[in-house]
Design a protein around this motif. Structure first.
Motif, mmCIF file in Angstrom:
data_model
loop_
_atom_site.group_PDB
_atom_site.id
_atom_site.type_symbol
_atom_site.label_atom_id
_atom_site.label_comp_id
_atom_site.label_asym_id
_atom_site.label_seq_id
_atom_site.Cartn_x
_atom_site.Cartn_y
_atom_site.Cartn_z
ATOM 1 N N ILE A 102 0.815 -1.294 -0.068
ATOM 2 C CA ILE A 102 -0.025 -0.081 0.296
ATOM 3 C C ILE A 102 0.884 1.460 -0.041
ATOM 4 C CG2 ILE A 102 -1.888 -1.172 1.213
ATOM 5 C CD1 ILE A 102 -1.049 0.003 3.768
ATOM 6 N N GLY A 103 2.209 1.269 -0.575
ATOM 7 C CA GLY A 103 2.934 2.348 -0.441
ATOM 8 C C GLY A 103 3.789 2.345 0.783
ATOM 9 N N GLN A 104 4.660 3.431 1.149
ATOM 10 C CA GLN A 104 5.681 3.602 2.195
ATOM 11 C C GLN A 104 4.874 3.234 3.283
ATOM 12 O OE1 GLN A 104 8.790 4.186 2.022
ATOM 13 N NE2 GLN A 104 8.877 4.009 -0.116
ATOM 14 N N PRO A 105 5.369 2.156 4.194
ATOM 15 C CA PRO A 105 4.850 1.840 5.630
ATOM 16 C C PRO A 105 4.861 3.132 6.486
ATOM 17 C CG PRO A 105 6.294 0.062 4.818
ATOM 18 C CD PRO A 105 6.496 1.322 3.702
ATOM 19 N N PRO A 106 4.030 3.201 7.583
ATOM 20 C CA PRO A 106 3.950 4.549 8.315
ATOM 21 C C PRO A 106 4.953 4.629 9.179
ATOM 22 C CG PRO A 106 2.449 2.671 9.065
ATOM 23 C CD PRO A 106 3.008 2.397 7.843
ATOM 24 N N LEU A 107 5.831 3.393 9.341
ATOM 25 C CA LEU A 107 7.005 3.669 10.449
ATOM 26 C C LEU A 107 8.247 3.155 9.778
ATOM 27 C CD1 LEU A 107 5.522 1.795 13.608
ATOM 28 C CD2 LEU A 107 5.612 4.302 13.032
ATOM 29 N N ALA A 108 9.310 3.513 10.514
ATOM 30 C CA ALA A 108 10.712 3.234 9.845
ATOM 31 C C ALA A 108 11.330 1.911 9.914
ATOM 32 C CB ALA A 108 11.885 4.348 10.045
ATOM 33 N N ALA A 109 10.695 1.413 11.001
ATOM 34 C CA ALA A 109 11.335 -0.015 11.334
ATOM 35 C C ALA A 109 10.359 -0.719 11.943
ATOM 36 C CB ALA A 109 12.760 0.131 12.328
ATOM 37 N N TYR A 110 10.414 -2.284 11.956
ATOM 38 C CA TYR A 110 9.442 -3.115 12.407
ATOM 39 C C TYR A 110 10.241 -4.337 13.167
ATOM 40 C CZ TYR A 110 5.831 -0.494 9.814
ATOM 41 O OH TYR A 110 4.922 0.352 9.639
ATOM 42 N N ARG A 111 9.761 -4.821 14.060
ATOM 43 C CA ARG A 111 10.304 -5.867 14.956
ATOM 44 C C ARG A 111 9.742 -7.151 14.645
ATOM 45 N NH1 ARG A 111 13.817 -4.301 19.040
ATOM 46 N NH2 ARG A 111 13.462 -2.306 19.887
ATOM 47 N N VAL A 112 10.603 -8.181 14.245
ATOM 48 C CA VAL A 112 9.892 -9.776 14.164
ATOM 49 C C VAL A 112 10.459 -10.581 15.301
ATOM 50 C CG1 VAL A 112 10.376 -11.397 12.668
ATOM 51 C CG2 VAL A 112 10.432 -9.264 11.694
ATOM 52 N N ARG A 113 9.620 -11.199 15.842
ATOM 53 C CA ARG A 113 9.538 -12.159 16.799
ATOM 54 C C ARG A 113 10.555 -13.563 16.128
ATOM 55 N NH1 ARG A 113 6.942 -15.866 19.195
ATOM 56 N NH2 ARG A 113 4.878 -15.685 17.756
ATOM 57 N N LEU A 126 7.920 -26.207 23.632
ATOM 58 C CA LEU A 126 7.142 -25.409 24.404
ATOM 59 C C LEU A 126 7.894 -24.258 25.024
ATOM 60 C CD1 LEU A 126 4.194 -25.268 26.049
ATOM 61 C CD2 LEU A 126 5.288 -27.080 27.539
ATOM 62 N N TRP A 127 7.106 -23.227 25.208
ATOM 63 C CA TRP A 127 7.977 -21.986 25.895
ATOM 64 C C TRP A 127 9.260 -21.719 25.425
ATOM 65 C CZ3 TRP A 127 6.450 -24.406 31.200
ATOM 66 C CH2 TRP A 127 5.385 -24.597 31.555
ATOM 67 N N ALA A 128 9.383 -21.734 24.092
ATOM 68 C CA ALA A 128 10.765 -21.886 23.598
ATOM 69 C C ALA A 128 11.328 -20.620 23.706
ATOM 70 C CB ALA A 128 10.690 -22.067 22.048
ATOM 71 N N GLU A 129 12.662 -20.100 24.219
ATOM 72 C CA GLU A 129 13.165 -18.746 23.968
ATOM 73 C C GLU A 129 12.989 -18.055 22.690
ATOM 74 O OE1 GLU A 129 17.765 -16.709 24.200
ATOM 75 O OE2 GLU A 129 17.500 -19.150 24.328
ATOM 76 N N SER A 130 12.616 -16.886 22.883
ATOM 77 C CA SER A 130 12.380 -16.111 21.724
ATOM 78 C C SER A 130 13.029 -14.645 21.678
ATOM 79 C CB SER A 130 10.862 -15.789 21.674
ATOM 80 O OG SER A 130 10.670 -15.236 20.364
ATOM 81 N N HIS A 131 13.651 -14.233 20.628
ATOM 82 C CA HIS A 131 14.115 -12.818 20.404
ATOM 83 C C HIS A 131 13.262 -11.884 19.621
ATOM 84 C CE1 HIS A 131 17.826 -14.484 22.212
ATOM 85 N NE2 HIS A 131 17.856 -15.383 21.444
ATOM 86 N N ASN A 132 13.258 -10.770 19.992
ATOM 87 C CA ASN A 132 12.415 -9.875 19.135
ATOM 88 C C ASN A 132 13.184 -8.607 18.552
ATOM 89 O OD1 ASN A 132 10.083 -8.988 18.165
ATOM 90 N ND2 ASN A 132 9.719 -7.713 20.031
ATOM 91 N N TYR A 133 13.736 -9.060 17.306
ATOM 92 C CA TYR A 133 14.803 -8.137 16.673
ATOM 93 C C TYR A 133 14.057 -7.091 15.659
ATOM 94 C CZ TYR A 133 17.916 -11.313 18.445
ATOM 95 O OH TYR A 133 18.892 -12.119 19.126
ATOM 96 N N VAL A 134 14.628 -5.924 15.519
ATOM 97 C CA VAL A 134 14.314 -5.005 14.269
ATOM 98 C C VAL A 134 14.854 -5.878 13.084
ATOM 99 C CG1 VAL A 134 14.589 -2.890 13.043
ATOM 100 C CG2 VAL A 134 13.839 -3.056 15.475
ATOM 101 N N ARG A 135 14.087 -6.130 11.978
ATOM 102 C CA ARG A 135 14.712 -6.892 10.791
ATOM 103 C C ARG A 135 14.039 -6.242 9.586
ATOM 104 N NH1 ARG A 135 19.128 -9.401 12.142
ATOM 105 N NH2 ARG A 135 18.624 -11.418 13.199
ATOM 106 N N LEU A 136 13.031 -5.501 9.719
ATOM 107 C CA LEU A 136 12.511 -4.852 8.629
ATOM 108 C C LEU A 136 12.526 -3.365 8.672
ATOM 109 C CD1 LEU A 136 10.769 -5.298 5.687
ATOM 110 C CD2 LEU A 136 8.739 -4.882 7.089
ATOM 111 N N TYR A 137 13.267 -2.830 7.707
ATOM 112 C CA TYR A 137 13.441 -1.096 8.037
ATOM 113 C C TYR A 137 13.922 -0.542 6.901
ATOM 114 C CZ TYR A 137 18.168 -2.939 8.283
ATOM 115 O OH TYR A 137 19.304 -3.679 7.644
ATOM 116 N N ASP A 138 13.721 0.943 6.845
ATOM 117 C CA ASP A 138 13.959 1.548 5.745
ATOM 118 C C ASP A 138 15.439 2.138 6.113
ATOM 119 O OD1 ASP A 138 14.460 3.746 3.838
ATOM 120 O OD2 ASP A 138 12.547 4.456 4.161
ATOM 121 N N ARG A 139 16.447 1.577 5.133
ATOM 122 C CA ARG A 139 17.867 1.848 5.451
ATOM 123 C C ARG A 139 18.212 3.462 5.315
ATOM 124 N NH1 ARG A 139 21.150 0.064 -0.187
ATOM 125 N NH2 ARG A 139 19.799 1.254 -1.503
ATOM 126 N N ARG A 140 17.235 4.203 4.686
ATOM 127 C CA ARG A 140 17.567 5.336 4.726
ATOM 128 C C ARG A 140 17.308 6.459 5.880
ATOM 129 N NH1 ARG A 140 13.357 6.612 -0.103
ATOM 130 N NH2 ARG A 140 12.111 5.355 1.595
#
Length: 256
Positions: A102-113, A126-140
């Motif tokens: 839908i065009g440019q996303p409203p934010l510059a970066a998004y986290r991915v669990r 079950l209850w696996a360890e999970s990290h939450n990193y910024v992986r999708l982003y606008d490099r500008r």
């Protein structure tokens, strides 16, 4: 405004057993796939090229510099940044596809669990360890930190969104792989970290039990059977080794 084009950037070395699964999961989502290889001795490069990836070589000198080089190789400003042991789920791929349609996303970066999947398993335990990193982003607007050990995006003052669906992190191949990976990581940390010599010395007796409890109980490795127990032990052992390496590096600098 039209669909936003996406580059998927992957850093790799000797990942012939995992690179295909990583790339195949983003085919049809990314407009290009960039692989930065740091000197594989297996057929990582050949497998990546066979799947249509653009492959570049750069000698390894740390996580941040490698990730930033991959960003520079990308043709498009929106980047999905992955390691070769991370696999986008179909649900996450569809979520990203919808966001960019839908065009440019409203934010510059998004986290991915990213829940961790133990060796021999296809899904997180079950209850696996999970990290939450910024992986999708606008490099500008945001970039990876130029750090040897801090494998994170510097989001500065930008607001960060959260994607709903996960990518799976097949972090370790075996117990020996856990040991080798953590040994390399603590070696890099000892080069970059600077701490009070007195504080490091005082921490050494307590480091092993505290880190073991963190991994085995708080990060729920106890649900992973013997692998969870042994990997928690190695994590604690390597944290002690990191402190000893920091002390050694600082003493060598003081003598120089």
């Amino acid at each position: 405004m039209g669909r936003v084009r996406l580059s998927c950037c992957i850093i790799a070395r000797d990942e012939a057993d995992r690179i295909e699964r990583c790339i195949e999961a983003v085919q049809g989502l990314a407009d290009e796939i960039v692989v930065v290889d740091s000197g594989s001795t297996d057929d990582t490069v050949e497998k990546a090229r066979a799947l249509g990836a653009r492959v570049f070589h750069r000698d390894w000198d740390g996580y941040g510099p490698q990730k930033r080089y991959a960003e520079d190789c990308a043709a498009y400003d929106w980047v999905l940044n992955l390691d070769a042991d991370e696999v986008v789920t179909p649900e996450l791929a569809e979520e990203i596809r919808t966001l960019l349609s839908i065009g440019q996303p409203p934010l510059a970066a998004y986290r991915v669990r990213m829940p961790v999947v133990f060796p021999g398993h296809r899904k997180p335990r079950l209850w696996a360890e999970s990290h939450n990193y910024v992986r999708l982003y606008d490099r500008r607007r945001v970039r990876f930190r130029d750090s040897l050990v801090h494998d994170t995006v510097d989001t500065k003052h930008e607001r960060v969104g959260q994607l709903s669906h996960p990518a799976l992190h097949y972090s370790n191949r075996s117990i020996e792989h856990v040991r080798q990976k953590l040994d390399r990581y603590t070696h890099l940390q000892a080069k970059e970290l600077r701490k009070s010599t007195l504080l490091v010395t005082l921490r050494i007796p307590f480091e092993y039990p505290l880190v073991f409890i963190r991994y085995y109980l708080l990060r729920r490795n106890f649900t992973g059977g013997m692998f969870g127990l042994r990997s928690s032990h190695i994590a604690a052992e390597m944290r002690v080794k990191r402190l000893l390496r920091i002390l050694k590096a600082q003493r060598e600098e003081a003598r120089a």
